[in-house]
Design a protein around this motif. Structure first.
Motif, PDB file in Angstrom:
ATOM      1  N   GLY A  58      37.292 -41.900 -28.245  1.00 33.21           N
ATOM      2  CA  GLY A  58      38.638 -42.365 -28.553  1.00 33.21           C
ATOM      3  C   GLY A  58      39.018 -42.309 -30.012  1.00 33.21           C
ATOM      4  N   ALA A  59      38.019 -42.251 -30.894  1.00 32.86           N
ATOM      5  CA  ALA A  59      38.293 -42.289 -32.324  1.00 32.86           C
ATOM      6  C   ALA A  59      38.992 -41.015 -32.784  1.00 32.86           C
ATOM      7  CB  ALA A  59      36.997 -42.476 -33.107  1.00 32.86           C
ATOM      8  N   PRO A  60      39.911 -41.131 -33.729  1.00 33.12           N
ATOM      9  CA  PRO A  60      40.595 -39.935 -34.260  1.00 33.12           C
ATOM     10  C   PRO A  60      39.677 -39.097 -35.126  1.00 33.12           C
ATOM     11  CG  PRO A  60      41.301 -41.887 -35.469  1.00 33.12           C
ATOM     12  CD  PRO A  60      40.432 -42.364 -34.342  1.00 33.12           C
ATOM     13  N   ALA A  61      40.170 -37.942 -35.555  1.00 36.50           N
ATOM     14  CA  ALA A  61      39.347 -36.994 -36.304  1.00 36.50           C
ATOM     15  C   ALA A  61      39.103 -37.430 -37.736  1.00 36.50           C
ATOM     16  CB  ALA A  61      40.003 -35.618 -36.285  1.00 36.50           C
ATOM     17  N   SER A  62      39.913 -38.349 -38.265  1.00 39.37           N
ATOM     18  CA  SER A  62      39.805 -38.734 -39.671  1.00 39.37           C
ATOM     19  C   SER A  62      39.775 -40.253 -39.826  1.00 39.37           C
ATOM     20  CB  SER A  62      40.978 -38.178 -40.479  1.00 39.37           C
ATOM     21  OG  SER A  62      41.000 -36.769 -40.457  1.00 39.37           O
ATOM     22  N   MET A  63      38.923 -40.711 -40.746  1.00 46.27           N
ATOM     23  CA  MET A  63      38.855 -42.126 -41.099  1.00 46.27           C
ATOM     24  C   MET A  63      38.749 -42.246 -42.609  1.00 46.27           C
ATOM     25  SD  MET A  63      36.119 -45.097 -39.991  1.00 46.27           S
ATOM     26  CE  MET A  63      36.335 -46.783 -40.608  1.00 46.27           C
ATOM     27  N   VAL A  64      39.488 -43.199 -43.162  1.00 42.78           N
ATOM     28  CA  VAL A  64      39.442 -43.498 -44.586  1.00 42.78           C
ATOM     29  C   VAL A  64      39.143 -44.981 -44.757  1.00 42.78           C
ATOM     30  CG1 VAL A  64      40.680 -43.473 -46.782  1.00 42.78           C
ATOM     31  CG2 VAL A  64      41.179 -41.734 -45.065  1.00 42.78           C
ATOM     32  N   ILE A  65      38.212 -45.313 -45.639  1.00 37.06           N
ATOM     33  CA  ILE A  65      37.969 -46.702 -46.010  1.00 37.06           C
ATOM     34  C   ILE A  65      38.415 -46.865 -47.449  1.00 37.06           C
ATOM     35  CG2 ILE A  65      36.308 -48.582 -46.191  1.00 37.06           C
ATOM     36  CD1 ILE A  65      34.586 -47.206 -44.142  1.00 37.06           C
ATOM     37  N   CYS A  66      39.519 -47.576 -47.642  1.00 37.11           N
ATOM     38  CA  CYS A  66      40.171 -47.640 -48.949  1.00 37.11           C
ATOM     39  C   CYS A  66      40.786 -49.017 -49.173  1.00 37.11           C
ATOM     40  CB  CYS A  66      41.240 -46.575 -49.042  1.00 37.11           C
ATOM     41  SG  CYS A  66      42.198 -46.575 -50.567  1.00 37.11           S
ATOM     42  N   PRO A  67      40.212 -49.820 -50.070  1.00 39.54           N
ATOM     43  CA  PRO A  67      39.009 -49.561 -50.855  1.00 39.54           C
ATOM     44  C   PRO A  67      37.749 -49.866 -50.039  1.00 39.54           C
ATOM     45  CG  PRO A  67      39.924 -51.696 -51.446  1.00 39.54           C
ATOM     46  CD  PRO A  67      40.873 -51.102 -50.455  1.00 39.54           C
ATOM     47  N   ALA A  68      36.638 -49.293 -50.488  1.00 38.92           N
ATOM     48  CA  ALA A  68      35.357 -49.509 -49.819  1.00 38.92           C
ATOM     49  C   ALA A  68      34.452 -50.327 -50.724  1.00 38.92           C
ATOM     50  CB  ALA A  68      34.693 -48.168 -49.490  1.00 38.92           C
ATOM     51  N   SER A  69      34.052 -51.483 -50.274  1.00 35.31           N
ATOM     52  CA  SER A  69      33.173 -52.337 -51.067  1.00 35.31           C
ATOM     53  C   SER A  69      31.756 -51.795 -51.078  1.00 35.31           C
ATOM     54  CB  SER A  69      33.171 -53.758 -50.497  1.00 35.31           C
ATOM     55  OG  SER A  69      32.559 -53.775 -49.216  1.00 35.31           O
ATOM     56  N   GLY A  70      30.951 -52.243 -52.047  1.00 35.91           N
ATOM     57  CA  GLY A  70      29.554 -51.852 -52.102  1.00 35.91           C
ATOM     58  C   GLY A  70      28.796 -52.291 -50.869  1.00 35.91           C
ATOM     59  N   GLY A  71      29.127 -53.463 -50.350  1.00 33.10           N
ATOM     60  CA  GLY A  71      28.480 -53.949 -49.137  1.00 33.10           C
ATOM     61  C   GLY A  71      28.788 -53.083 -47.934  1.00 33.10           C
ATOM     62  N   SER A 118      52.311 -36.816 -35.891  1.00 31.57           N
ATOM     63  CA  SER A 118      51.704 -35.619 -36.473  1.00 31.57           C
ATOM     64  C   SER A 118      50.190 -35.637 -36.353  1.00 31.57           C
ATOM     65  CB  SER A 118      52.124 -35.471 -37.935  1.00 31.57           C
ATOM     66  OG  SER A 118      51.714 -36.601 -38.701  1.00 31.57           O
ATOM     67  N   LYS A 119      49.574 -36.784 -36.540  1.00 34.70           N
ATOM     68  CA  LYS A 119      48.133 -36.952 -36.369  1.00 34.70           C
ATOM     69  C   LYS A 119      47.822 -38.433 -36.364  1.00 34.70           C
ATOM     70  CE  LYS A 119      45.275 -35.867 -39.606  1.00 34.70           C
ATOM     71  NZ  LYS A 119      44.540 -35.087 -40.632  1.00 34.70           N
ATOM     72  N   THR A 120      46.592 -38.781 -36.010  1.00 35.12           N
ATOM     73  CA  THR A 120      46.150 -40.173 -36.017  1.00 35.12           C
ATOM     74  C   THR A 120      45.036 -40.330 -37.037  1.00 35.12           C
ATOM     75  OG1 THR A 120      46.692 -40.460 -33.672  1.00 35.12           O
ATOM     76  CG2 THR A 120      45.210 -42.080 -34.654  1.00 35.12           C
ATOM     77  N   VAL A 121      45.120 -41.390 -37.841  1.00 35.75           N
ATOM     78  CA  VAL A 121      44.137 -41.667 -38.881  1.00 35.75           C
ATOM     79  C   VAL A 121      43.682 -43.114 -38.748  1.00 35.75           C
ATOM     80  CG1 VAL A 121      43.727 -41.838 -41.364  1.00 35.75           C
ATOM     81  CG2 VAL A 121      45.176 -40.003 -40.463  1.00 35.75           C
ATOM     82  N   THR A 122      42.384 -43.332 -38.827  1.00 37.39           N
ATOM     83  CA  THR A 122      41.858 -44.691 -38.931  1.00 37.39           C
ATOM     84  C   THR A 122      41.814 -45.070 -40.405  1.00 37.39           C
ATOM     85  OG1 THR A 122      40.448 -44.386 -36.981  1.00 37.39           O
ATOM     86  CG2 THR A 122      39.925 -46.229 -38.428  1.00 37.39           C
ATOM     87  N   LEU A 123      42.463 -46.161 -40.762  1.00 42.24           N
ATOM     88  CA  LEU A 123      42.461 -46.655 -42.136  1.00 42.24           C
ATOM     89  C   LEU A 123      41.841 -48.048 -42.149  1.00 42.24           C
ATOM     90  CD1 LEU A 123      43.231 -46.753 -45.137  1.00 42.24           C
ATOM     91  CD2 LEU A 123      45.530 -47.470 -44.442  1.00 42.24           C
ATOM     92  N   ALA A 124      40.746 -48.184 -42.884  1.00 42.88           N
ATOM     93  CA  ALA A 124      40.096 -49.481 -43.035  1.00 42.88           C
ATOM     94  C   ALA A 124      40.199 -49.944 -44.470  1.00 42.88           C
ATOM     95  CB  ALA A 124      38.625 -49.390 -42.614  1.00 42.88           C
ATOM     96  N   LEU A 156      43.143 -35.469 -46.251  1.00 42.62           N
ATOM     97  CA  LEU A 156      43.501 -35.642 -44.840  1.00 42.62           C
ATOM     98  C   LEU A 156      44.382 -34.515 -44.314  1.00 42.62           C
ATOM     99  CD1 LEU A 156      44.295 -39.467 -44.947  1.00 42.62           C
ATOM    100  CD2 LEU A 156      42.303 -38.392 -43.857  1.00 42.62           C
ATOM    101  N   GLY A 157      44.819 -33.626 -45.205  1.00 42.67           N
ATOM    102  CA  GLY A 157      45.699 -32.551 -44.779  1.00 42.67           C
ATOM    103  C   GLY A 157      47.108 -33.018 -44.492  1.00 42.67           C
ATOM    104  N   VAL A 158      47.525 -34.097 -45.139  1.00 39.71           N
ATOM    105  CA  VAL A 158      48.871 -34.647 -44.969  1.00 39.71           C
ATOM    106  C   VAL A 158      49.713 -34.242 -46.174  1.00 39.71           C
ATOM    107  CG1 VAL A 158      50.245 -36.760 -44.775  1.00 39.71           C
ATOM    108  CG2 VAL A 158      48.023 -36.603 -43.612  1.00 39.71           C
TER     109      VAL A 158
END
Length: 214
Positions: free
Chosen positions: A97-110, A7-13, A194-196
């Motif tokens: 090459g990167a997809p349209a959406s990226m989520v960083i979860c959880p995101a540290s202060g650093g 359906s779509k590609t998501v970068t998850l960090a 993300l529209g999911v």
């Protein structure tokens, strides 16, 4: 495997902030929604996952961890890919090459700090830098308390750059009965961003809980 099969590609960090449950649940939901996921794990994130959850990652390399997570969450062939922190030839390292959406979860202060100043010292930071420079969706999920002036300044700076800061701050109007309910509240908000499609949380005004008498 071609993008058209998903359906779509998501970068998850996932980074080393507390709250690994949010990232793993988001991964599970994205895969269940037939999204393809490019997954990035910092070294600290792996430690937090082992500390906070019952998800015991194998001690092998990225291929072993990828296979473990794919099996755990029922990913189809080619649906989940884990990239190492120095994999500069991965799709997420370039705007082409990167997809349209990226989520960083959880995101540290650093991590917030590094992205805000464009450090790009590892693949997570580089992928976020790509999202910002290409004006693509970047959602950051800080899990820290209290916030210092540094944290707040970095979040303001990133918001002005176009990122969305969505703190891991669950609400209680859905009458949560478990920790899982609190996790799902935040994950539902992320899926909405993300529209999911998601059924984790009713929208405001739908199936509202009765008002408790004082």
């Amino acid at each position: 495997m071609c993008q058209e099969l998903f359906s779509k590609t998501v970068t998850l960090a996932m980074t080393g902030a507390s709250g690994a449950q949010y990232g793993l649940r988001l991964l599970q939901c994205l895969l269940a929604a037939d999204c393809r996921v490019w997954l990035l794990l910092s070294d600290a994130a792996r430690v937090v996952i082992d500390t906070e959850t019952d998800c015991c990652l194998p001690e092998g390399g990225d291929a072993e961890v990828e296979a473990f997570l794919a099996a755990r969450y029922g990913a189809r062939e080619g649906q989940l890919r884990l990239f190492g922190k120095r994999d500069w030839f991965s799709p997420v390292a370039s705007g082409t090459g990167a997809p349209a959406s990226m989520v960083i979860c959880p995101a540290s202060g650093g991590t917030l700090s590094a992205i805000a100043c464009g450090a790009s010292n590892n693949l997570i930071e580089r992928a976020a830098d790509v999202a910002l420079k290409e004006r693509r969706q970047l959602v950051l999920v800080p899990r820290e308390a209290p916030y210092s002036e540094i944290h707040l300044e970095n979040m303001l700076k990133l918001t002005r750059m176009g990122a969305t800061v969505l703190p891991a701050s669950p609400g209680f109007y859905q009458r949560p009965q478990s920790v899982e309910d609190l996790v799902d509240f935040v994950v539902a908000r992320l899926l909405d961003q993300l529209g999911v499609a998601q059924a984790l949380l009713p929208r405001w005004g739908e199936a509202a809980a009765p008002v408790r008498q004082q």
